[in-house]
Design an enzyme around this catalytic site. Sequence first.
Site, PDB file in Angstrom:
ATOM      1  CB  CYS A  11      39.183  30.441  57.050  1.00  0.00           C
ATOM      2  SG  CYS A  11      38.876  31.892  58.064  1.00  0.00           S
ATOM      3  CB  CYS A  14      39.775  29.375  60.507  1.00  0.00           C
ATOM      4  SG  CYS A  14      38.165  29.911  59.906  1.00  0.00           S
ATOM      5  CG  ASP A 391      79.610  47.411  44.013  1.00  0.00           C
ATOM      6  OD1 ASP A 391      80.390  48.338  44.245  1.00  0.00           O
ATOM      7  OD2 ASP A 391      79.976  46.243  43.762  1.00  0.00           O
TER       8      ASP A 391
END
Length: 698
Positions: A11, A14, A391
């Site tokens: 979790c 958590c 570039d």
Amino acid sequence: MADYRLKGLSCANCARELEEAIQKLPNGEEAKIYFNTSKLSVPDQVDMQNVTRILAADGASLVLEDGQEEIGEQAAQRMPNWKLSLLISVLLFSIGLIAEGSIPGAAVFIIYLAAAGISGYHTFLKGLKNLARFKFTIDTLMTVALIGAFSIGEWREGTLVAILFGLNEYLEGLGMEKARRSMESLLKVAPKEAVRLENGQEHVVPIASLRAGDYVLVKSGEKIPSDGKVIKGHSSVNEAAITGESMPVDKLEGEKVFGGSVNNEGVLVIEIEKAYQDSSLAKILHLVEEAQETKTPTELFINQFAKYYTPAVMMISVIVMVGPPLVAGGLWSEWFYQGLAVLIVGCPCALILSSPIAIVSGITRNARNGILIKGGVYLEQLGQIETIAFDKTGTLTKGKPNVEKTYVYYPDLFYKVAGAIEKNSSHPLARAVLDEVSQKESHLPEAEDITTIPGQGVKARVFNQMYYIGNESGLESLLLSQSAKDDMASLKESGYTLVAVSSDKEVLGLFGIRDEIRPESKELISKLNKARVKSTVMLTGDHEKTAEKVAESIGLTHYYAGLLPDEKVEKVRELSRLSKTAMVGDGINDAPALATADLGIAMGKGTDSAIETADIVLMQDHLGKLPEAISISRQVNKIIKFNIAFALGIKIFALLLTIPGWLTLWIAILSDMGATIIVTLISLTVLIEKKQEKNSVH
């Protein structure tokens, strides 16, 4: 700092709470939990027994990097075995259903209570602790719902809620673990040991002990331990761990090799040039691991939203429980039940998971392809890019001047004179001329009295006569033939850089030199257009005609030529004001422009400057996989938007069922669990590679 792997971390909320608890310990301020990689970094001065105690209270434990259990063994033993718990709970629940009406109610109550306890005791204990501290989390909501259900005699539904929530947590953890395992398989490319050569003897040592200057022996099938160069031997090397390219690369003596690449055949002796922790592979793996934890604006919003969302749901639940009975005379037991269902619907599991699994999957999949994305925020931005500025030199072109056209008026002298003068020069144009000459002449005369003319070229004596090689400005004193004038005009009109060879009287011949366009550039631009990139722009310091020819040949939308470095930066700033812009360069000369763009993308095949400069690094020496990276990023962004809309939509629908009083506890938990499972599975689809995508531009 000491690093540990964590078990039982499923979790995100958590993980954040555990991190805050560990940071409150003495000397623990810098402790950090990386949820996506299930890793804990903790200062050496912190008492690990206290850390273990905090983790154990949440069902997590510590393991060493090699996977051996350390001081968290006891905590690991206390962790719930989700599969076994769920099976026993389902079995008891089934017995309770069958036994209802045939055995005393007290016995049925005990069976249901045991089933709920085995599946949900972990959540229940955490919820009680949180409730005592007025801390409102998912566990708090479930605990209140379970107590409420059993207190009003809804044993069967209360037990079903506990079982379904346990299943939900198990599947949620399984989804996160799948994303983690995908990342761990990427991180395992780092070799653990090396064979160091000392005084002719072979010694197996940890790669952490290697230093620059050490010699190592790498046999067929073994991984090269760190960046270095081949001292002895010849082999093909698989560099997929660095560049994402599956085709092997031949390595001869003196050539560079990357740590983590695999020696395919033969035996190589390699001189280590960097300690492993400074190698390209180590930097890549460290940045990829860190990238998992960076929060996108979407994730930050969801986390903030969840903080207020849960208390708000509890408030709504209380209103549902007491409002209708007080205002409309509804039954207290009926609306109390509806209020409990609202609590369960309010669990923000699916909402919190709507983004992180998709982000981890997207970063991991790109890393497998040799595309290093330094954080979720850059992955999200890549999917929003509308303009890409390139570039030219070394990006759309090979960065190596090449003679593509010649006009020869005096073949007996032209190549010999050009080669004699240029063979001692290191100028890129001189090397291009010499490469062309070497195909025509095997023996070159010597040049004497070599004089450089600034801004023009070089004069030297060859065959006791003065000759000149350089640009057209050095030919002004000569009487040029109409043929030479026409040829010079043709070369300039076609965008070539002109190099002339002449005596003091006439032109011997002309070289037309151009930076060779990468073979994949045209197809790349086509694929970017298909990926809905609205504008492709080239920024270059080259003159107008050269830029025009390159832009036309590969299909660019716009080009800007003759730009100085500061003008390039200003042009990127201007493009960024009009739309979301990425700048692509080689990571060395383009650092200011890369930093100015909304997103800096460097291609550098593992060079330090590329890794450090840009937000995204293409570890190949080409842009072939950029379209796929954009597609993956857009897929991730779409999935996150869908997940959020789906998670909120299903909850709103479930909450609307309270109006006619149709919402039940099992419908509530099924809606929450269904949303979580669907969000997780959809997020994991990012890891699926389609066969056609493997045939990317090379």
